[in-house]
Design a protein around this motif. Structure first.
Motif, short mmCIF file in Angstrom:
data_model
loop_
_atom_site.label_atom_id
_atom_site.label_comp_id
_atom_site.label_asym_id
_atom_site.label_seq_id
_atom_site.Cartn_x
_atom_site.Cartn_y
_atom_site.Cartn_z
N LEU A 18 67.74 15.59 78.44
CA LEU A 18 67.57 16.29 79.72
C LEU A 18 68.93 16.66 80.32
N ALA A 19 69.94 15.81 80.11
CA ALA A 19 71.29 16.09 80.62
C ALA A 19 72.01 17.11 79.77
N HIS A 20 71.60 17.26 78.50
CA HIS A 20 72.25 18.20 77.58
C HIS A 20 71.18 19.08 76.93
N PRO A 21 70.62 20.01 77.67
CA PRO A 21 69.50 20.82 77.16
C PRO A 21 69.84 21.64 75.92
N SER A 22 71.13 21.88 75.68
CA SER A 22 71.51 22.66 74.49
C SER A 22 72.01 21.77 73.36
N GLY A 23 71.93 20.46 73.56
CA GLY A 23 72.45 19.52 72.57
C GLY A 23 71.65 19.55 71.27
N THR A 24 72.32 19.19 70.16
CA THR A 24 71.69 19.14 68.84
C THR A 24 71.39 17.69 68.47
N ALA A 25 70.61 17.53 67.41
CA ALA A 25 70.28 16.19 66.93
C ALA A 25 71.54 15.45 66.51
N GLU A 26 72.47 16.14 65.85
CA GLU A 26 73.70 15.49 65.38
C GLU A 26 74.56 15.05 66.56
N GLU A 27 74.63 15.88 67.59
CA GLU A 27 75.40 15.51 68.78
C GLU A 27 74.77 14.30 69.47
N SER A 75 76.63 16.11 87.52
CA SER A 75 76.20 17.51 87.42
C SER A 75 74.85 17.66 86.73
N SER A 76 74.38 16.62 86.05
CA SER A 76 73.12 16.70 85.32
C SER A 76 72.02 15.86 85.94
N LYS A 77 72.36 15.11 86.98
CA LYS A 77 71.41 14.14 87.51
C LYS A 77 70.14 14.80 88.04
N LEU A 78 70.27 15.95 88.70
CA LEU A 78 69.10 16.63 89.26
C LEU A 78 68.13 17.00 88.15
N ARG A 79 68.67 17.54 87.06
CA ARG A 79 67.79 17.94 85.95
C ARG A 79 67.11 16.72 85.31
N VAL A 80 67.85 15.64 85.19
CA VAL A 80 67.30 14.43 84.58
C VAL A 80 66.19 13.84 85.45
N LEU A 81 66.47 13.69 86.74
CA LEU A 81 65.49 13.10 87.63
C LEU A 81 64.23 13.97 87.73
N THR A 82 64.43 15.28 87.83
CA THR A 82 63.29 16.19 87.90
C THR A 82 62.48 16.14 86.61
N GLY A 83 63.17 16.09 85.49
CA GLY A 83 62.49 16.03 84.20
C GLY A 83 61.64 14.77 84.06
N PHE A 84 62.18 13.63 84.46
CA PHE A 84 61.42 12.38 84.37
C PHE A 84 60.23 12.39 85.34
N LEU A 85 60.40 13.00 86.51
CA LEU A 85 59.30 13.07 87.46
C LEU A 85 58.16 13.92 86.89
#
Length: 586
Positions: free
Chosen positions: A561-570, A456-466
């Motif tokens: 990129l897969a967790h755009p709302s993630g925190t540093a601790e997570e 579910s996150s692969k599109l965002r990750v690949l686009t982000g790296f590109l």
């Protein structure tokens, strides 16, 4: 070259381009100028209503066969700005102060642009009986006598190897740089574009210039426009690009004038004279252009064309005059082989890109992005072409064109090559970005593993790296991708707009751009890492950094990129868990 566009390559694929629609001169328009045949007395040219009846329509098309010129509104007289009045007043006062009999003339482009009603801040003054450095010293002395201080005094020595044939003196007056040179005539040797220079008359200087529209003078002493070739004003009025002397002679003396003629013709929408076109495309002139002109000078002219207001028209002229491969010289033994007719496809891609940018809106691209979009399009058919360097390493042919054929800066080549290399990835992502469906992702070699990324996150990750790879130029890459998408374009149509279906491609660009913005990736390369190298070393229990830290920095970016709302601790918790699992597996 692997292109399923053989039919298109053979076609001219050149839709007509509308010239600037310029106003016709009003009836009985009088234009004061100095006619050298009447002992320097002012005379006038009057354009009557009867004469105007024979003038061609200003709505004309551009192409190799175009021989009729548009009518251009030319000012009756040059109107000086307040700053120009102050500058010229100081110069005339210098003449009076020292009782000098010098004629001061503004030369070339400033005169042309002022007659066309355009502002110009590039003032070059030609002196009839003294060197520029001598006159600048006089101006400095005069200003000192009035309590004013001369600014920015400099003398730029002649440098024939860099096409700088005359010493130029420069000074700053009222925040404008003014250049001073002496009038000159020049003789060229057979195998060099470096002339022998000597003092000349204003008429000799006018005839040694590249084009009649650039041969005009404004005499500051008399407030008159001087047309010593007797063609400059007429050619300006009728929108013609003509050389003062026979064109072949002019071009063989200095072949760079071929490119200048093309640039000014495109810039103003003027028609190239038929004899000029014949001369420009003849083998002798093409050989001279390749042999006598430095690649830096050629590159500068091309960059001015690409950055100008009519880049498509300029490249069309280059194609029509069969100069494309002289200018954009390829290395030997390019693989796969490039078709001789490939330049037509380059021109078609350039035209489509220019129109697409207009459809999308110029505000979506800054000047540098727009410029490199056009270069990317121009060399799009060559994106897979390579050659081997001395170490047998494969190098993109585009790199050779930028660095060797045009002598442009390395960053231009790097950006265009990055854009070209990104296209396969972009094309694989477009269907998914349009549908927001990760399951449609096509397998492409991305150069790194993304096995731990949730589907579910692969599109965002690949686009982000590109986007991280091409950064500010991702819209340029998207623009090129829209021209190539889908792969099997029907290329049997000879109308560029129908062939590229520009309205549909504009909608495609906007849709994909909006999808990227919606994913929050518009500035993906600016995403700050949640954890730093020291944090990574602590989790991995390392005392020194190394390749392992770099590897985990990439993993952290992937996680972010897969967790755009993630925190540093997570992120740290994920790192500890992942690292622990890998230790157990080992």
């Amino acid at each position: 070259m692997r292109l399923s566009l053989n039919t298109a390559i053979r076609l001219k694929a050149k839709a007509p381009h509308l010239l600037h629609s310029l106003y016709l001169p009003a009836a009985n328009t009088a234009l004061p100028f100095r006619n050298v045949a009447t002992h320097s007395k002012a005379t006038t040219l009057t354009l009557t209503a009867k004469t105007r009846a024979f003038l061609p329509s200003p709505f004309l098309t551009c192409g190799a066969a175009m021989a009729t010129a548009a009518c251009v509104q030319v000012k009756e007289q040059i109107e000086l700005t307040e700053t120009e009045k102050k500058i010229f007043d100081r110069l005339l006062n210098t003449l009076r102060y020292f009782n000098l009999q010098t004629q001061l003339r503004v030369a070339g482009g400033w005169v042309r642009d002022k007659l066309l009603g355009k502002e110009c801040y590039d003032i070059d003054i030609a002196l009839d009986n003294m060197l520029g450095s001598e006159f600048v010293d006089k101006v400095r002395e005069y200003l000192s006598s009035t309590g004013e201080e001369a600014q920015g005094l400099a003398v730029i020595p002649s440098n024939p190897e860099q096409s700088k044939h005359l010493e130029t003196a420069r000074m700053r007056l009222f925040d404008l740089w003014i250049d001073f040179v002496n009038l000159r005539c020049e003789d060229y040797s057979e195998n060099s574009r470096i002339p022998t220079m000597k003092f000349g008359t204003a008429e000799e200087d006018a005839y040694r210039r590249d084009l009649t529209i650039n041969s005009l003078f404004y005499n500051i002493n008399t407030n008159l426009v001087e047309d010593f070739t007797k063609k400059g004003i007429e050619d300006l009025k009728f929108g013609r690009i003509v050389t003062p002397l026979p064109p072949k002679e002019t071009f063989l003396d200095d072949p760079l004038r071929v490119l200048r003629a093309i640039r000014f013709g495109a810039r103003f929408g003027f028609a190239l004279d038929e004899e000029l076109k014949k001369a420009a495309s003849c083998d002798d002139v093409k050989t001279a252009l390749a042999a006598k002109i430095s690649r830096e000078r050629i590159g500068t002219e091309i960059d001015l064309m690409i950055s100008g207001n009519q880049p498509v028209k300029a490249i069309d002229y280059i194609c029509d005059l069969t100069l494309f491969w002289v200018v954009f010289n390829l290395p030997l033994q390019v693989e796969p082989a490039v078709s001789e007719e490939c330049y037509r496809l380059s021109a078609a891609y350039l035209d489509a890109t220019w129109k697409l940018i207009e459809l999308i809106g110029c505000s979506s691209f800054n000047d540098e992005q727009r410029r490199l979009s056009l270069y990317s399009a121009l060399f799009l058919p060559l994106r897979n072409a390579t050659y081997k360097d001395q170490k047998a390493k494969k190098i993109p042919a585009v790199n050779y064109i930028f660095k060797d054929s045009l002598k442009r800066k390395a960053s231009d080549a790097e950006t265009v090559i990055k854009v070209h290399k990104s296209l396969d990835k972009f094309l694989s992502l477009i269907p998914c970005l349009l549908s927001n469906d990760d399951m449609q992702l096509v397998k492409v070699d991305w150069g790194q593993e993304f096995v731990d990324v949730p589907v579910s996150s692969k599109l965002r990750v690949l686009t982000g790296f590109l986007l991280k790879e091409i950064k500010d130029f991702w819209r340029v890459a998207l623009l090129m991708s829209t021209l190539l998408y889908p792969a099997g374009i029907d290329c049997t149509q000879d109308d560029r707009d129908k062939h590229f279906q520009l309205d549909k491609r504009k909608d495609l660009f906007v849709s994909v751009q909006n999808a990227i913005v919606k994913l929050g990736l518009e500035k993906a390369w600016d995403i700050k890492p949640l954890v730093n190298g020291k944090d990574i070393m602590n989790v991995l229990q390392l005392k020194v950094g190394g390749p392992l830290v770099s590897e985990w920095q990439q993993k952290v970016l992937t996680w972010q990129l897969a967790h755009p709302s993630g925190t540093a601790e997570e992120c740290l918790d994920w790192m500890r868990e992942t690292h622990s699992k890998r230790i157990k597996i080992k």
